[in-house]
Design an enzyme around this catalytic site. Structure first.
Site, PDB file in Angstrom:
ATOM      1  N   VAL A  64       0.817  -1.226   0.000  1.00  0.00           N
ATOM      2  CA  VAL A  64       0.000   0.000   0.000  1.00  0.00           C
ATOM      3  C   VAL A  64       0.846   1.270   0.000  1.00  0.00           C
ATOM      4  CG1 VAL A  64      -2.005  -1.075   1.075  1.00  0.00           C
ATOM      5  CG2 VAL A  64      -0.230  -0.063   2.524  1.00  0.00           C
ATOM      6  N   PHE A  69      12.442   4.289   4.342  1.00  0.00           N
ATOM      7  CA  PHE A  69      13.156   3.207   5.014  1.00  0.00           C
ATOM      8  C   PHE A  69      12.470   1.850   4.905  1.00  0.00           C
ATOM      9  CE2 PHE A  69      14.387   7.063   7.438  1.00  0.00           C
ATOM     10  CZ  PHE A  69      15.737   7.073   7.096  1.00  0.00           C
ATOM     11  N   ASP A 190       9.492  15.093   9.991  1.00  0.00           N
ATOM     12  CA  ASP A 190       9.232  14.644   8.611  1.00  0.00           C
ATOM     13  C   ASP A 190       7.747  14.753   8.290  1.00  0.00           C
ATOM     14  OD1 ASP A 190       9.914  13.736   6.090  1.00  0.00           O
ATOM     15  OD2 ASP A 190       9.794  11.614   6.639  1.00  0.00           O
TER      16      ASP A 190
END
Length: 373
Positions: A64, A69, A190
């Site tokens: 999905v 990472f 982030d």
């Protein structure tokens, strides 16, 4: 002898009294203190084999999303038949193992309705005896905010004005919690639309804490921005100059997202080259020319919503009256874009905190809802 006997008897009485007191103190009803579970005490534990089977061997059909990472898979647990999301870390990628540890440390200590809930972690070896790290989250059936702002399929049409405001308020609430309500303030580092996930009710949940930082006293005396990669377009400019990580860095990322939500323009759009930015693009249009830069999908969704309400046989009395879609969007964009510009200001000191952002956006939404009645 009388004195000795008296002392002995008194001592025995005191000792017995102490034991009786301790006995009843131990058995007294206590209020159970709230304790955050560690990642060793999460609700249930899953083996590599169970995750392998639940994702059909980590097949592409269950994939999905792909992040910096690792990859995220949809999984159906065999025993409970619960649908979950499994984030498998690519440990060949530099920094992936550190990211796994950072997410575990962050998510085991925080709880908020607008943060993605972690269910368990798996640290094991795969069938080839390679190290395997994964996190299991609650599944978000409506995908990410990025998919709704920039639809790539006909199944996703877009978000109307109130939906966008709700999501903006919910993301601000999550950041306010991280910045002000945690025992040790946390900086996400982030924040971007692909890390804002939507559940079945379109409620926003902030996820992906692989780059998160705790603002301890120790880190305040050091530069903690070294090694932070973040995402182009959302990283505050001061991080590139070695300035310490701070909650105002998250405020910058949030401001960029807010501008993106209501202009429909990504900060990495081809039009933003040669030093131009989404902040400058919005600032040049505020306040007179905001309708020129507003996301066209806003008008489409508002018109469809209005037509649906007018055609509905159960429409509430008075809902057909009020301002039209264009006027409503125009009046709302002025304060919303102003908030986005303040948060994404190149100067950290000029940015709003998430407490102020949440309060101001609530006022905007309440005004829209009041005028729409």
């Amino acid at each position: 002898m009388k004195i000795i006997i008296s002392v002995v008897i008194l001592t025995i009485v005191v000792v017995i009294s102490c034991f009786v007191g301790i006995f009843f103190w131990m058995r007294r009803p206590r209020k159970r203190a709230f304790a955050e579970p560690s990642h060793n005490d999460w609700q249930f534990r899953l083996s590599y084999l169970e995750l392998f089977r639940s994702t059909n061997g980590f097949s592409l059909d269950n994939l999905v999303g792909i992040g910096s990472f690792g990859s995220v898979y949809k999984a159906v647990l065999r025993e409970s038949e619960e649908v979950v999301a499994v984030k498998v870390f690519n440990l060949q990628q530099r920094g992936a193992s550190k990211s796994f540890t950072a997410e575990c440390e962050t998510l085991k200590n925080i709880r908020h309705r607008n943060l993605v809930k972690i269910l368990t972690a798996c640290s094991s070896i795969d069938f080839e005896r390679n190290e395997f790290n994964a996190l299991v989250y609650e599944f978000m059936p409506n995908g990410s905010l990025d998919e709704w702002l920039h639809p790539r399929t006909e199944q996703i049409k877009g978000l109307d004005l109130i939906q966008r405001l709700n999501i903006a308020i919910e993301v601000a609430a999550a950041l306010e919690y991280l910045h002000f309500d945690c025992e040790t303030p946390i900086v996400h580092c982030d924040l971007k639309p692909s890390n804002v996930l939507l559940d079945k009710d379109m409620t926003a949940h902030v996820g992906d804490f692989g780059l998160a930082r705790f603002l301890s006293e120790r880190s305040n005396n050091q530069s903690t921005s070294i090694g932070i990669k973040g995402s182009i377009g959302y990283v505050p400019p001061e991080y590139g100059m070695g300035v310490q990580v701070s909650i105002l860095g998250d405020a910058f990322s949030y401001g960029v997202i807010l501008l993106e939500m209501f202009t429909g323009k990504s900060p990495i759009d081809d039009m933003f080259k040669d030093g131009r930015s989404l902040h400058e693009y919005a600032a040049a249009a505020w306040p007179e020319r905001l309708m020129e830069i507003a996301d066209p999908l806003l008008f489409l969704e508002e018109e469809e919503t209005r037509n649906y309400r007018e055609e509905s046989p159960i429409v509430h009395e008075g809902s057909r009256s009020g301002i039209n879609a264009g006027q409503k969007i125009r009046e709302s964009l002025v304060p919303i874009i102003q908030i986005g510009l303040s948060c994404s200001n190149p100067s950290p000191r000029a940015r709003m905190t998430m407490k102020d952002v949440g309060n101001k956006l609530h006022v905007v939404r309440d005004s829209i809802l009041r005028k729409s009645k």
